[in-house]
Design an enzyme around this catalytic site. Structure first.
Site, short mmCIF file in Angstrom:
data_model
loop_
_atom_site.label_atom_id
_atom_site.label_comp_id
_atom_site.label_asym_id
_atom_site.label_seq_id
_atom_site.Cartn_x
_atom_site.Cartn_y
_atom_site.Cartn_z
N CYS A 1 0.82 -1.21 0.00
CA CYS A 1 0.00 0.00 0.00
C CYS A 1 0.85 1.27 0.00
O CYS A 1 1.54 1.54 -0.98
CB CYS A 1 -0.98 -0.02 1.17
SG CYS A 1 -2.38 1.11 0.91
N LYS B 1 -11.48 8.48 -0.96
CA LYS B 1 -10.69 7.27 -0.79
C LYS B 1 -11.26 6.10 -1.59
O LYS B 1 -12.47 5.90 -1.63
CB LYS B 1 -10.63 6.89 0.70
CG LYS B 1 -9.81 5.63 0.97
CD LYS B 1 -9.45 5.48 2.42
CE LYS B 1 -10.62 5.12 3.28
NZ LYS B 1 -10.20 4.77 4.67
N SER C 1 -7.69 0.24 0.15
CA SER C 1 -8.06 1.31 1.07
C SER C 1 -6.98 2.38 0.95
O SER C 1 -6.01 2.39 1.70
CB SER C 1 -8.15 0.78 2.50
OG SER C 1 -8.47 1.81 3.40
N HIS D 1 -4.55 -4.54 -0.02
CA HIS D 1 -4.33 -5.15 1.29
C HIS D 1 -4.79 -6.60 1.31
O HIS D 1 -5.82 -6.93 1.92
CB HIS D 1 -5.07 -4.36 2.37
CG HIS D 1 -4.46 -3.04 2.69
ND1 HIS D 1 -3.33 -2.90 3.47
CD2 HIS D 1 -4.81 -1.78 2.31
CE1 HIS D 1 -3.02 -1.62 3.59
NE2 HIS D 1 -3.90 -0.91 2.89
N GLU E 1 -3.74 -8.80 3.06
CA GLU E 1 -3.60 -9.28 4.43
C GLU E 1 -4.79 -8.94 5.31
O GLU E 1 -4.90 -9.43 6.45
CB GLU E 1 -2.32 -8.72 5.06
CG GLU E 1 -2.41 -7.29 5.59
CD GLU E 1 -2.33 -6.22 4.52
OE1 GLU E 1 -2.32 -5.02 4.88
OE2 GLU E 1 -2.28 -6.56 3.32
N ARG F 1 -14.82 3.94 11.76
CA ARG F 1 -13.92 4.98 12.29
C ARG F 1 -14.09 6.29 11.54
O ARG F 1 -14.18 7.37 12.16
CB ARG F 1 -12.47 4.50 12.17
CG ARG F 1 -11.40 5.50 12.61
CD ARG F 1 -10.06 5.12 12.01
NE ARG F 1 -10.07 5.22 10.55
CZ ARG F 1 -9.19 4.62 9.75
NH1 ARG F 1 -8.24 3.87 10.27
NH2 ARG F 1 -9.28 4.77 8.45
#
EC number: 2.3.1.46
Length: 311
Positions: free
Chosen positions: A142, A163, A192, A235, A237, A249
């Site tokens: 990333c 985003k 992300s 990502h 992971e 969030r």
């Protein structure tokens, strides 16, 4: 792992043409085996969560792997106990004399900050240069992927107004590359990020090749021709709920984020999420460890040499 077949078997030439790694009996009998040495430079604030995510992907292999968790300096992160850092992490300067088979550099929450304004930019570029001399293959995730492409090739990311968040369908641009071996025609991966670098920009660099991309999310998996660097802009992971936690969030922070695409059931955050990327993430890391690290790293790491382009 490679398959071992008789050296004169006709299938060998066919498999070689498809870039499938095969080994004859003579080479197999001469192999020495030792544990792989892999470092993880963890730049994320919540170190423990990121450790678990990455170690999970590294664990699905018959290879023995010795892990060093590495930190930039001795500054205590806000979201990880000091005792954890002191017990399990090496400060980079303390391992700078060591050589590694593989290195993973995580992302970092530095989406809108110019690279030169990052407080540890000088240190991270020092580590990137060090890795070219001390590591067989480095995998950048990333933010670290875009930062490394900027440092090594002078390519500047473009920042999106909103985003890019969600789980997107991808295609393998080179299905015979070892890194994409076994991928389905369509595979999924979470993104992300705010940064973008067009596929054509990567492919204009003679030493780079886009191996996986998405029509919606753009370039995802980029490799150097010598296998010494791998850049992943998403990502693989991520845990099943990581995008959800980020979305909650951001809502609480008043950012008014868009709902992550292709993630929630019926695009409704109240209905849970679809997990469609974990098998791909595991296969990607397994392929990297096998073909970009294990099969090419020297048995004696002291024999590791810088890439030929660096003399």
């Amino acid at each position: 792992m490679p398959i071992c077949i008789p050296s004169e078997l006709p299938a060998q030439s066919v498999l070689n043409e498809e870039n499938i790694f095969v080994m004859d009996g003579k080479r197999a009998s001469a192999q020495d085996i030792r544990p792989l040495e892999v470092g993880i430079l963890n730049l994320m604030p919540n170190k423990i969560e990121t450790e678990v995510q990455i170690l999970r992907l590294l664990s699905n292999t018959p290879l023995q792997i010795n892990i060093d968790l590495i930190r930039i300096d001795e500054q205590v992160p806000k979201n990880t106990p000091k005792a954890h850092m002191d017990a399990f992490y090496h400060v980079f300067d303390d391992v700078a004399g060591k050589k590694y088979d593989g290195l993973i550099v995580t992302g970092a929450p530095l989406a809108h900050l110019p690279y030169e304004d990052v407080k540890y930019w000088n240190k991270i570029t020092t580590i990137m240069d060090w890795a070219r001399r001390h590591v067989q293959s480095t995998l950048f995730l990333c933010w670290a992927a875009h930062a490394a492409v900027y440092h090594f090739f002078g390519i500047t990311r473009q920042l999106r107004e909103e985003k890019l968040s969600g789980v997107y369908p991808h295609y393998a641009d080179d299905p015979f590359n070892e890194l994409t071996r076994g991928f389905d025609d369509t595979f999924y991966a979470p993104h992300s990020r705010y940064g973008d670098i067009p596929v054509a920009t990567y492919n204009d660099v003679p030493d780079l090749h886009v191996l996986g991309a998405s029509k919606e999310a753009g370039a995802y998996l980029i490799g150097s021709n010598d296998k010494r660097m791998v850049f992943i802009t998403g990502h693989p992971e991520y845990d099943p709920d990581t995008l959800h936690q980020e979305y909650v969030r951001d809502v609480k922070a008043g950012i008014s984020p868009a709902i992550p695409q292709h993630y929630y059931v019926d695009n409704d955050p109240q209905k849970g999420f679809n997990v469609t990327w974990r098998s791909h993430g595991t296969l990607l890391f397994t392929n990297w460890l096998n073909y970009y690290v294990y099969q090419v790293t020297p048995y004696d790491l002291n024999a590791l040499t810088p890439p030929s382009t660096e003399g």
